[in-house]
Enzyme design. Sequence first.
Site, mmCIF file in Angstrom:
data_model
loop_
_atom_site.group_PDB
_atom_site.id
_atom_site.type_symbol
_atom_site.label_atom_id
_atom_site.label_comp_id
_atom_site.label_asym_id
_atom_site.label_seq_id
_atom_site.Cartn_x
_atom_site.Cartn_y
_atom_site.Cartn_z
ATOM 1 N N CYS A 84 53.997 31.470 58.667
ATOM 2 C CA CYS A 84 53.543 31.205 57.363
ATOM 3 C C CYS A 84 52.346 30.496 56.758
ATOM 4 O O CYS A 84 52.388 30.390 56.106
ATOM 5 C CB CYS A 84 54.971 31.632 56.897
ATOM 6 S SG CYS A 84 56.236 32.860 57.214
ATOM 7 N N CYS A 128 59.134 28.611 58.702
ATOM 8 C CA CYS A 128 57.785 30.162 59.665
ATOM 9 C C CYS A 128 56.679 29.095 60.240
ATOM 10 O O CYS A 128 56.089 29.413 59.029
ATOM 11 C CB CYS A 128 58.467 31.119 59.203
ATOM 12 S SG CYS A 128 57.135 32.640 60.179
#
Length: 119
Positions: free
Chosen positions: A33, A30
Amino acid sequence: MATVELTRDNFNDVVSADGTVLVDFWASWCGPCRSFAPVFERAAEANSGITFGKVDTEAQPEIAQAFGISSIPTVVAARDGVVLYAQPGALSAPQLDELIDKLGQVDMDEVREKIAQQG
């Protein structure tokens, strides 16, 4: 203070403990993230009285499922075992600092009273 890796073995103990706990639900694939990770780490270093934990949603899918995590990163904040905040999206450093400040201002007696009334 460094962040704590949360797993099914320690998640409940950490999140239900007294004090403030911030949890970052993330995954290595991600992009947002990975961008949020340094912000979260710096906040952990700057706020030694708060527990900062990370849940790798790929390695711990049952925790993510239990919290209904459908988008990452998601930040969950609990105080004295009560979840007060759970929102998807990477926070900027000022946004995370503001969240931390607001968590510290919550009157937990009032929160527990409201929970008891709803109970």
